[in-house]
Design an enzyme around this catalytic site. Structure first.
Site, short mmCIF file in Angstrom:
data_model
loop_
_atom_site.label_atom_id
_atom_site.label_comp_id
_atom_site.label_asym_id
_atom_site.label_seq_id
_atom_site.Cartn_x
_atom_site.Cartn_y
_atom_site.Cartn_z
N GLU A 137 54.29 69.99 68.51
CA GLU A 137 55.66 70.25 68.97
C GLU A 137 56.33 68.89 69.02
OE1 GLU A 137 56.19 71.78 72.94
OE2 GLU A 137 58.13 72.66 72.44
N HIS A 224 59.66 79.20 71.17
CA HIS A 224 60.33 79.60 72.42
C HIS A 224 61.81 79.97 72.21
CE1 HIS A 224 61.04 75.26 72.84
NE2 HIS A 224 59.88 75.01 73.38
N ASP A 282 53.68 77.99 77.04
CA ASP A 282 54.24 76.63 77.12
C ASP A 282 53.80 75.98 78.42
OD1 ASP A 282 55.64 74.38 76.35
OD2 ASP A 282 57.63 75.24 76.60
N ALA A 315 60.69 71.70 81.94
CA ALA A 315 59.68 70.90 81.24
C ALA A 315 58.40 71.71 81.14
CB ALA A 315 59.43 69.60 82.00
N GLY A 316 58.35 72.62 80.16
CA GLY A 316 57.20 73.51 80.07
C GLY A 316 57.24 74.48 81.24
#
Ligand SMILES: [Zn+2]
Length: 387
Positions: A137, A224, A282, A315-316
């Protein structure tokens, strides 16, 4: 040594078998039948899970860490602990997912992950999810849609950089998230696709034409969906318009109820349907841990009330795959079997894993979960072990 498992129901997951009999021989499935059709074998041990449902082990093709461990930073000896944590949530296989970081640090992490993936020594102790490949990623992401990926580590895609990452990972790159509109992207998309890497468009500000070009070059998935993408506009559909309307594309989504609202999750499920929707977590290192400060690759992340953020951006996540599956059944009218399919068969097919994974059929690896009627994970069996 053969073991037979039975329960109330089995999801293959494209179909279901009542009163199943699942026979495992040396880590693989040697027989699947209904007990009505085949008498319980007298010569093997029988494990009866009662009212539960047997389903393929969950696959997570986008995960950065959990149980306090980050896949780019954890040592070889620490990663099994992540595998155990994941298997406690039903996951039996995953793609260790990188974030944008200094190129040398990324290569070091890729070398270590390749060692872990290549290590075929049978693991003793509790069952643990196995890393099946690597998902890059970054670093080829859009500055405008980078989310928390540090801008100083984003680079324009070139074949030499892709080759360097590929070599460091010794060919274990199975998936790459790339923004198709940045210069050089189409060439890297075509080369990655040629190497059977699942090219996923994401972290992208692409307008419709750039998304179409990406698909033409070999992209076949989206990362995502909705998050870190140019938003959908009804007169300027952009990348999301292509992702939702193109029936040849699979796409994944984070169903934690935070990244995408339940109503939009429903729109996504209706657009991609039960054969092309894929669940990812994620998840980052804070998953399964108390609130506090954690690392996501080089990024410092604060976690409070189930939300992971860095400088105000998500963030994730701290989502686990069992909860993602359950959330699907709460947010939509999808059955538990359809939700399970989006965490097993669909990701396996989207990324081109062999028929060993994501399904329960004769010959496949005996990676499976035992679920309650509402989708809670009661037990996870990896390679026929762990019951
Ligand atoms: Zn991610």
């Amino acid at each position: 040594m053969k073991t037979a498992f039975t329960a109330r129901l089995l999801y293959t997951p494209t179909g279901e078998i009542p009163n199943p009999l699942l026979v495992v021989d040396d880590g693989r499935i040697s027989e699947i039948s209904s007990r009505a059709a085949s008498a319980a074998p007298a010569n093997f041990s029988l494990v009866d899970f009662g009212d539960a449902t047997l389903a393929p082990g969950f696959l997570d093709i986008h995960i950065h860490g959990g149980a306090g461990l980050d896949v780019m930073r954890a040592s070889r000896s620490e990663l099994p602990r992540l595998g155990q944590f994941l298997s406690s949530h039903g996951v039996t296989g995953y793609f260790a997912t990188t974030v944008a970081a200094p190129l040398d640090a990324t290569c070091t992490a890729l070398e270590r992950l390749a060692d872990v993936i290549d290590d075929k020594t049978p693991d003793g102790g509790p069952s643990q999810a196995r890393p099946l490949g690597i998902h890059l990623e970054g670093p080829f992401l859009s500055h405008r849609r980078r989310g928390v990926h540090p801008p100083e580590y984003l680079v324009e895609p070139t074949l030499p950089i892709f080759e360097k990452l590929w070599q460091a990972a010794r060919g274990h790159v199975r998936m790459i998230t790339i923004a198709p509109e940045i210069p050089g992207a189409l060439e890297v998309i075509a080369e990655a696709a040629r190497r059977k890497v699942c090219v996923s468009i994401g972290h992208s500000d692409a307008e419709l034409p750039a998304a179409l070009e990406a698909v033409k070059a070999g992209a076949r998935h989206a990362t995502h969906t909705f998050n870190a993408m140019r938003p959908l506009d009804h007169r300027n559909p952009g990348i999301i318009g292509e992702v939702l309307s193109n029936d040849t594309l699979t796409a994944d989504i984070i169903v934690d109820g935070i990244h995408v609202s339940p109503e939009v999750v429903k729109i996504f499920l209706q657009a991609k349907g039960p054969t092309r929707a894929v669940l990812i977590t994620d998840a980052m290192s804070a998953t399964g841990m108390p609130d506090g400060r954690y690392q996501l690759g080089p990024i410092q992340v604060d976690v409070a009330d189930g939300k992971a953020t860095a400088n105000g951006s998500l963030a994730g996540s701290v989502l686990t795959m069992d909860r993602a599956v359950q959330n699907i059944t709460k947010f939509s009218n999808w059955s538990l079997r359809e939700a399970v399919r989006a965490a097993t068969f669909n990701p396996a097919r989207a990324v081109g894993l062999s028929s060993d994974y994501g399904r329960l059929e004769v010959g496949s690896i005996a990676d499976f979960v035992v679920l309650s009627a509402t989708g809670e994970v009661l037990k996870t069996i990896v390679g026929g072990r762990g019951f």
